[in-house]
Design a protein around this motif. Sequence first.
Motif, short mmCIF file in Angstrom:
data_model
loop_
_atom_site.label_atom_id
_atom_site.label_comp_id
_atom_site.label_asym_id
_atom_site.label_seq_id
_atom_site.Cartn_x
_atom_site.Cartn_y
_atom_site.Cartn_z
N ALA A 121 18.49 69.51 44.05
CA ALA A 121 18.47 68.75 45.30
C ALA A 121 18.42 67.26 45.01
O ALA A 121 17.88 66.83 43.98
N PRO A 122 18.99 66.44 45.90
CA PRO A 122 18.94 64.99 45.68
C PRO A 122 17.53 64.45 45.49
O PRO A 122 17.33 63.48 44.76
N SER A 123 16.54 65.07 46.13
CA SER A 123 15.17 64.60 45.96
C SER A 123 14.63 64.87 44.56
O SER A 123 13.65 64.27 44.14
N LYS A 124 15.29 65.79 43.82
CA LYS A 124 14.86 66.12 42.47
C LYS A 124 15.67 65.41 41.39
O LYS A 124 15.39 65.58 40.20
N VAL A 125 16.70 64.65 41.79
CA VAL A 125 17.53 63.96 40.81
C VAL A 125 16.71 62.94 40.03
O VAL A 125 16.94 62.73 38.84
N MET A 126 15.73 62.33 40.70
CA MET A 126 14.88 61.35 40.04
C MET A 126 14.19 61.94 38.81
O MET A 126 14.07 61.28 37.77
N ASP A 127 13.75 63.20 38.91
CA ASP A 127 13.04 63.83 37.80
C ASP A 127 13.94 63.97 36.57
O ASP A 127 13.45 63.89 35.44
N VAL A 128 15.23 64.18 36.78
CA VAL A 128 16.16 64.27 35.66
C VAL A 128 16.52 62.87 35.16
O VAL A 128 16.61 62.64 33.96
N PHE A 129 16.69 61.94 36.07
CA PHE A 129 17.13 60.59 35.72
C PHE A 129 16.14 59.89 34.78
O PHE A 129 16.55 59.22 33.82
N VAL A 130 14.84 60.04 35.01
CA VAL A 130 13.85 59.31 34.21
C VAL A 130 13.67 59.89 32.82
O VAL A 130 12.96 59.31 32.00
N LYS A 131 14.32 61.01 32.51
CA LYS A 131 14.17 61.63 31.19
C LYS A 131 15.12 61.04 30.16
O LYS A 131 15.26 61.59 29.05
N ALA A 132 15.77 59.93 30.46
CA ALA A 132 16.69 59.30 29.51
C ALA A 132 15.95 58.85 28.25
O ALA A 132 14.79 58.41 28.31
N ALA A 133 16.61 58.98 27.11
CA ALA A 133 15.99 58.58 25.84
C ALA A 133 15.72 57.08 25.80
O ALA A 133 14.77 56.64 25.14
N GLU A 134 16.54 56.29 26.50
CA GLU A 134 16.29 54.85 26.55
C GLU A 134 14.95 54.54 27.19
O GLU A 134 14.24 53.61 26.75
N TYR A 135 14.60 55.28 28.22
CA TYR A 135 13.31 55.06 28.88
C TYR A 135 12.15 55.55 28.03
O TYR A 135 11.03 55.04 28.15
N MET A 136 12.40 56.53 27.17
CA MET A 136 11.33 57.01 26.30
C MET A 136 10.96 55.97 25.24
O MET A 136 9.87 56.04 24.66
N GLU A 137 11.84 55.01 25.00
CA GLU A 137 11.56 53.96 24.02
C GLU A 137 10.80 52.79 24.60
O GLU A 137 10.45 51.86 23.87
N ILE A 138 10.58 52.79 25.90
CA ILE A 138 9.80 51.71 26.51
C ILE A 138 8.37 51.78 25.99
O ILE A 138 7.73 52.84 26.01
N PRO A 139 7.81 50.69 25.52
CA PRO A 139 6.47 50.73 24.92
C PRO A 139 5.39 51.09 25.93
O PRO A 139 5.48 50.73 27.12
N VAL A 140 4.39 51.81 25.46
CA VAL A 140 3.23 52.19 26.28
C VAL A 140 2.03 51.39 25.80
O VAL A 140 1.67 51.43 24.62
N ARG A 141 1.40 50.66 26.71
CA ARG A 141 0.28 49.78 26.35
C ARG A 141 -0.96 50.20 27.15
O ARG A 141 -0.85 50.63 28.30
N ARG A 142 -2.10 50.02 26.54
CA ARG A 142 -3.35 50.35 27.25
C ARG A 142 -3.62 49.40 28.40
O ARG A 142 -4.20 49.79 29.41
N ILE A 143 -3.16 48.15 28.25
CA ILE A 143 -3.43 47.17 29.32
C ILE A 143 -2.63 47.48 30.58
O ILE A 143 -2.91 46.92 31.65
N ASP A 144 -1.65 48.39 30.47
CA ASP A 144 -0.85 48.74 31.65
C ASP A 144 -1.48 49.85 32.48
O ASP A 144 -0.97 50.16 33.57
N ASN A 145 -2.52 50.47 31.99
CA ASN A 145 -3.09 51.63 32.69
C ASN A 145 -3.61 51.25 34.08
O ASN A 145 -3.32 51.93 35.07
N GLU A 146 -4.35 50.18 34.17
CA GLU A 146 -4.93 49.80 35.46
C GLU A 146 -3.88 49.44 36.50
O GLU A 146 -3.91 49.97 37.62
N PRO A 147 -2.91 48.56 36.20
CA PRO A 147 -1.90 48.28 37.22
C PRO A 147 -1.05 49.49 37.56
O PRO A 147 -0.61 49.64 38.72
N LEU A 148 -0.84 50.40 36.60
CA LEU A 148 -0.09 51.62 36.92
C LEU A 148 -0.89 52.52 37.84
O LEU A 148 -0.31 53.19 38.73
N GLN A 149 -2.22 52.58 37.67
CA GLN A 149 -3.05 53.36 38.58
C GLN A 149 -2.97 52.81 40.00
O GLN A 149 -2.85 53.57 40.97
N LYS A 150 -3.00 51.50 40.13
CA LYS A 150 -2.88 50.89 41.46
C LYS A 150 -1.50 51.18 42.06
O LYS A 150 -1.39 51.48 43.26
#
Length: 708
Positions: free
Chosen positions: A241-270
């Motif tokens: 379904a179109p509403s589920k396309v987002m779940d497939v789209f974000v699984k790109a390998a390019e997005y998996m290379e985006i760095p994960v930082r601890r300082i991002d946890n709080e703004p991501l929670q908000k």
Amino acid sequence: MAASEENSALFPIFILTIMALPLVPYTIMKLCRAASRKTKSIHCQCSECTRSGKYRRSIFKRISNFSTCSNLTLVLLWVVMIILVYYIKHISQEIQIFEPFSILGLESGASDSEIKKAYRRLSIQYHPDKNPDPEAHKYFVEFISKAYQALTDPISRENYEKYGHPDGRQGFQMGIALPQFLLNFDGATGGILLLWIVGVCILLPLVIAVVYLSKSAKYTGNYVMHQTLSTYYYFMKPSLAPSKVMDVFVKAAEYMEIPVRRIDNEPLQKLFMLVRSELNLDLKNIKQEQAKFWKQHPSLVKTELLIQAQLTRELATLSPTLLGDFRRVLELSPRLLEELMKMAVIPRTSQGHGWLRPAIGVVELSQCIIQDLLQTLPTLLPLEPSLQDWYAVPLSAKKAAGGSPEGIAPFLQLPHFSETVIKKIARKKVRTFQDLSDMPLLERAELLTQTAGFSSAEIQDIEMVLEMMPSITMEVTCETEGEEGIQEGDIVTVQAWVMLKRTNGLIGALPHAPYFPFHKEENFWFLLADPVSNNVWFSQKISFMDEAAAIAAASKAIEDTMEGSGASVKEMGAAVREAVDKVKAGSRLVMGKLQAPAEGNYNLSCFCLCDSWIGCDKKINLKVKVMKRTRAGTRGGPVAEEGPILEDGIEEEEEDEEGDYDDYESEYSEDDADERKTNKKGAVANGKAHDKGIENRSSSESSGTDEE
């Protein structure tokens, strides 16, 4: 020694030649691309696009755009080339060719008495007894004495005048254009030269080849990772379904290379708390759903939240580091969505068909990201249920019962529009986007001034965007070349002319997208599909930006088609000229071939979907009748037998997930009643459909949606 010095002097020329061979063509190509890009950048001039700053040509932005790694390397190489040219010009003046007459200051053919007088004069000036300078002594011995000897000896002079050298005809001499220190370094000439040859001729090309091959093995021609394509191919399902396309789209390998930082946890929670309602979470088990969401890979979580921040325009909570990641996610999104679209329409079944539902979902997601609109905006306006299936909208307008055919999404593309403004103009019986765009200019200005309270400058912005929005019409034919009718197994030629018009007269232009921080060209997807079986028979990407490429492609396609049918040169030339005129007028030729299926009547639909504008898609119906084979032989391969098809378990999953089709019906899905109603309106000839060019931003054949 002189030969060694001459070879050493040729080394800069050798380096200059090696650098110029690739550098000059690459620079010309770079300049041509920049010039073509400059002519293409026709963009919206409204105040919102101006304030966005992405089209602003300030000196700092020009410097930042120019200061890329490739551009700086290019400039550095040209600086090195200029230095080499200056150095070569300088040393060429220092190298003196042995010319006896010139050395003695005489003209060619001077007499012996003149030669002796010149020699005495120069001897007084350069002889060691007269001039103690070592340089004068060197010049006298190596040049003046040799020149005098060459001209006074009859045999030497005859050889010089005949062969250009006092010793007579010279043999062929070879040298190596390398610096002198490489050829004479404490007697280790051979070793140094061998190291130089191995390093430059073997190791350097090998390193360049390894770097290039490692990069090309990782990326495709569209600069998308092969791992991304494999992931998209695996997770793409026919019932997606179109509403589920987002779940497939974000699984790109390019997005998996985006760095994960601890300082991002709080703004991501908000950010999660702000966009939680848009994440398709089960509200009945919200705690479990939240825990499940955060257990995903951190890069997937970050990417999906950043995309939702774009759709909800919730950027205030993003930290500076997250803003950098946010820009990276959006920068990659156009080409990743294009590859995801290809994975949706790539042939999957034994008949070579792709899938329609996920393809429409990908286009809708692209529209929402470019226009910065949610896929779950509530519909505010009432709508007749019979019209709801015909319009392209994000899932926004599909949930509520009633509303305009295309929902409020096309309205929100316009500058200064909001849900409050849409409610106000709805009270004046302007319930659809088509109602607004069809109004006369003065009447629309009066409505927006009195009802919505817009100023004249804001109304001018709205008119600019309305003039930029494209209107699409199509003429489609499906036929077997050289035969009457279509029989099963035939190779069917699909030919479509897709015409684009804008109120301002432009053909190729950048869409109005003030909240998308990068330049994005309009792209359209032509789909010939069977909505009932969810099969895409034929697909092709269309661009209206490059007219020259479109003319070349259309001319070649027409020539190949008419040459195969045995047309004369005159007829072929007339057809090509007609095609070129159509392309220049804003049309694009879509042509392809497919194998006719089994005998039967097929009610197909032709879609032209825009990946940048909402509500500008087009759909027309096409009836194709395939007859039983009566002609001798077959034009194609054997026709697939009816029955269940098992291809890597895909069809089995399709049966299991058949119930999921009811979760969401795209705006292009049709039930049997709608199909019969359409056929009653006017059946077209077999394999031919013509669109009369009705304005279709939200017409009765544009896209719409059902309640999820």
